[in-house]
Design an enzyme around this catalytic site. Structure first.
Site, PDB file in Angstrom:
ATOM      1  N   HIS A 282     -19.677   5.598 -60.752  1.00  0.00           N
ATOM      2  CA  HIS A 282     -19.799   6.579 -61.849  1.00  0.00           C
ATOM      3  C   HIS A 282     -21.171   7.255 -61.790  1.00  0.00           C
ATOM      4  CE1 HIS A 282     -19.652   8.330 -65.892  1.00  0.00           C
ATOM      5  NE2 HIS A 282     -20.790   7.731 -66.167  1.00  0.00           N
TER       6      HIS A 282
ATOM      7  N   LYS B   3     -22.802  11.473 -77.844  1.00  0.00           N
ATOM      8  CA  LYS B   3     -22.165  10.160 -77.781  1.00  0.00           C
ATOM      9  C   LYS B   3     -21.974   9.523 -79.159  1.00  0.00           C
ATOM     10  CE  LYS B   3     -22.758   9.303 -73.152  1.00  0.00           C
ATOM     11  NZ  LYS B   3     -21.749   8.757 -72.233  1.00  0.00           N
TER      12      LYS B   3
END
Lengths: 433, 433
Positions: free
Chosen positions: B140, B259
């Protein structure tokens, strides 16, 4: 935006029968900050600072001296319930406290509930749910940015986004608790790989703290016109920083172990009501800067959103204390060196629906003046450790040594009003373990 | 490092008298995860998942069916006290629960305390003090880094520092609670200034969550040899991300409003005891990578520190659900694609003295496989929105649309043992407000 209005509790002629409150640098009767304290050998409870004394609010509540809403919140060992009270209830409490401590006829009923502050322990005033640190000191951002990115000190987002990041709530401690020098990874410029050891560039950061009062539901932003109503008070915040760890770890996700080993706050919550006389206009943005985007823009915020507060940092080395020398003032500057107001950071934080809760703490980020005498960290004062500063003991400092004690102070002042202070935010550095 | 050992509770021949537990994909008798639930119209309480049922632990405690330490922790409406129990107490509870649910002679005493899971509401299992998110999925990190920094996808610190940052605890919700599409600032590449509006690049992130058990004192690190003893369990975590906000705001202090608007976790705490059979060796580091620094290095961690868990992500659009179509699997891959073990992130987090507390939550960061079929976010699956994926409904997706529902699943498996699952981590996207 509704800011607190001045009223009889701010009258400069108002005086308390508590002798030490008269002319007190921090806690005259015009302040009345809330906190959590323990008398010697007793359990923590809620109190109000007045001069050199602390009034026990839980005892006052039991004696029937407080309004109902405040009485039920006064039974706790944290201020979270107090912070969540509607503004009317908080204002009613302030009015009653001001009367109780001014009116000689009430002295005999109230005096038994006073404790000498010097014999008490002060605790964190609230259970801190989440702690967020911002970066609104534009001169700090410029000074630090220049060290990390000489060609590009201020990133393109700075004048649009009140930059912030989440910090660690568990390691926040009240003034007086020493910090342990942290151990961690740093990469010397000439080395191929990092080394592990105690920080060699330990620094302080001078910040204001903002306590959240009434929260917002997840998914529901706080308009800038209502932001002031979500603020329960102010404190001082020292965001201790290991600059060597920070430089190595901070990309791409921001500071982590460089900051979360310890943060110190002043334990008294200076209420928005107490700050009513000390609101001022936001200094105008420099020519050419963009106006704040719509959701951050508000006339009332522009005209009354800034804080007329002077901030100071003092350093005292072990050698200075042994020699009986006074702490040495490292810097002094106004809190109006914030590019964003505290209302703007509250609104920005909740603008995506993030839910704030009573007892959350927001830090402003380091507040530096444009000139060296008001720089809010050693990183700035010593130009990244390249220009040591001299102490009156003959010692020099680039970064903090074991035994050094740092004290932050703040004073709010306005023509025609009695100045109030925030109390001390103080801690000493212990050697690494 | 002391890892949990397998014992009679892991016996594949062990069967429960709860019929639905036999062959259950998530909750056979070998799992016994803890959670907090409300039977219809009743108050939240602690329970254990067994097949399609939930056993009410507070009722079992009142009936005298549990060991003393577990009984006193079972009276709460959160698992914080359970998580803080010493390993012996937790192991004793698991042994008793396993017997109660296997032994036909105990059925009549235990069965009255079972509730159908389908009629209950599941809550967050603990009051989360602090939430920290890591970045241990190296594929990732490479995939995302390549999009943000094509020449330099993996920063020089990545193979030395388990990169992490603090997240928002207040906005974490249990599986099933929908999220509101966040509004915020984004800067289109061609624009001079940012615009404000609902996110147009809303994404999910596939992560494991790690629950902290016994904490450490501020200033006292957790050696890698003891890290496993500070872990109270595991869950799934969807770290919803607004990629457009993230790209504009994240420098220099990391992700914030991109987030913190909502994070979703699976509500069952899969205990370290349940995971005993599913420990495996850390895959060797690629040739040329540095060995972990001393404080992160441990033989036992290398040989048993990884988790034999398969992770899956499913997407279901509103149109698919209307048509009665099954959720579409977007990815599948092993959790062993973590560059750092969960023990290493615990030890790193506390290495500077930062105090962890029972009920803290650590996220691993997005776990992606090296190949596209195991990418853990749409940012990676669609190459930053440039290569749409096709759904069986004929729709395509670059990022999430309103009405989309994302479900994460995890299964732990090992030769000779009954597989156990983590339950669902699921939430749907509501339109921006």
């Amino acid at each position: 935006m509704t800011f607190w209005q001045t009223d009889a509790t701010h009258d400069p002629a108002l005086a308390s029968w508590v002798e030490s409150a008269k002319g007190h640098r921090d806690f005259p009767i015009q302040n009345l900050p809330l906190g959590v304290f323990s008398p010697a050998g007793e359990t923590p409870r809620i109190g109000v600072a007045i001069g050199d004394m602390i009034l026990d609010l839980s005892a006052c509540a039991k004696a029937g001296l407080l309004p109902d809403a405040a009485s039920s919140a006064a039974g706790s060992d944290s201020l979270n319930a107090f912070m969540a009270l509607p503004e009317g209830d908080r204002k009613a409490l302030r009015a009653i406290l001001s009367q109780m401590l001014a009116d000689n006829d009430q002295r005999s009923a109230v005096e038994p509930h006073l404790h000498r502050a010097g014999t008490c322990t002060l605790h964190l005033p609230a259970r801190i749910g989440d702690y967020t640190d911002f970066y609104v000191g534009i001169h700090h951002a410029n000074n630090v940015g220049r060290q990390f990115r000489p060609d590009n000190p201020l990133l393109p987002n700075y004048k649009y986004v009140p930059i912030g990041y989440h910090g660690r709530a568990s390691s926040i401690r009240a003034s007086g608790v020493p910090l342990v020098r942290p151990t961690g990874q740093r990469k010397p410029p000439e080395a191929d790989a990092p080394v592990v050891g105690p920080s060699v560039r330990l620094d302080y950061e001078l910040e204001l703290g903002v306590w959240i009062g009434q929260g917002n539901e997840l998914g529901t932003p706080i308009p800038i016109s209502e932001a002031a109503n979500h603020i329960a008070g102010f404190c001082l915040l020292n965001d201790w920083s290991a600059r060597d760890f920070q430089a190595w770890e901070y990309q791409p996700l921001g500071p982590f172990l460089a900051k979360n080993f310890h943060s110190t706050i002043s334990p008294w919550v200076v209420t928005p009501e107490a700050m009513a006389p000390f609101r001022m206009a936001q200094p105008p943005r420099p020519e050419g800067d963009p106006a704040p985007l719509g959701y951050l823009s508000d006339d009332e915020d522009r005209s009354h959103g800034a804080l007329a507060v002077t901030l100071e940092v003092f350093l005292s080395s072990a050698k200075m204390r042994e020699a009986g020398m006074e702490p040495f003032r490292l810097s002094r500057g106004p809190a109006s060196n914030m590019y964003w107001t505290v209302q703007q950071i509250v609104t920005h934080h909740a603008s995506n629906g993030c839910n704030l809760q009573a007892g959350d703490l927001l830090g402003t980020g380091t507040i530096s003046a444009p000139t060296r005498d008001g720089f809010g960290s050693l990183l700035e004062l010593t130009s990244g450790g390249k220009e040591p500063i001299s102490l009156p003991s003959g010692e020099t400092r680039t970064f903090l040594e074991d035994g050094d004690e740092v004290t932050l102070r703040a004073t709010a002042h306005a023509e025609g009003y009695v100045s109030i202070g925030f109390g001390e935010c103080r801690a000493a550095v212990l050697p690494a373990r």
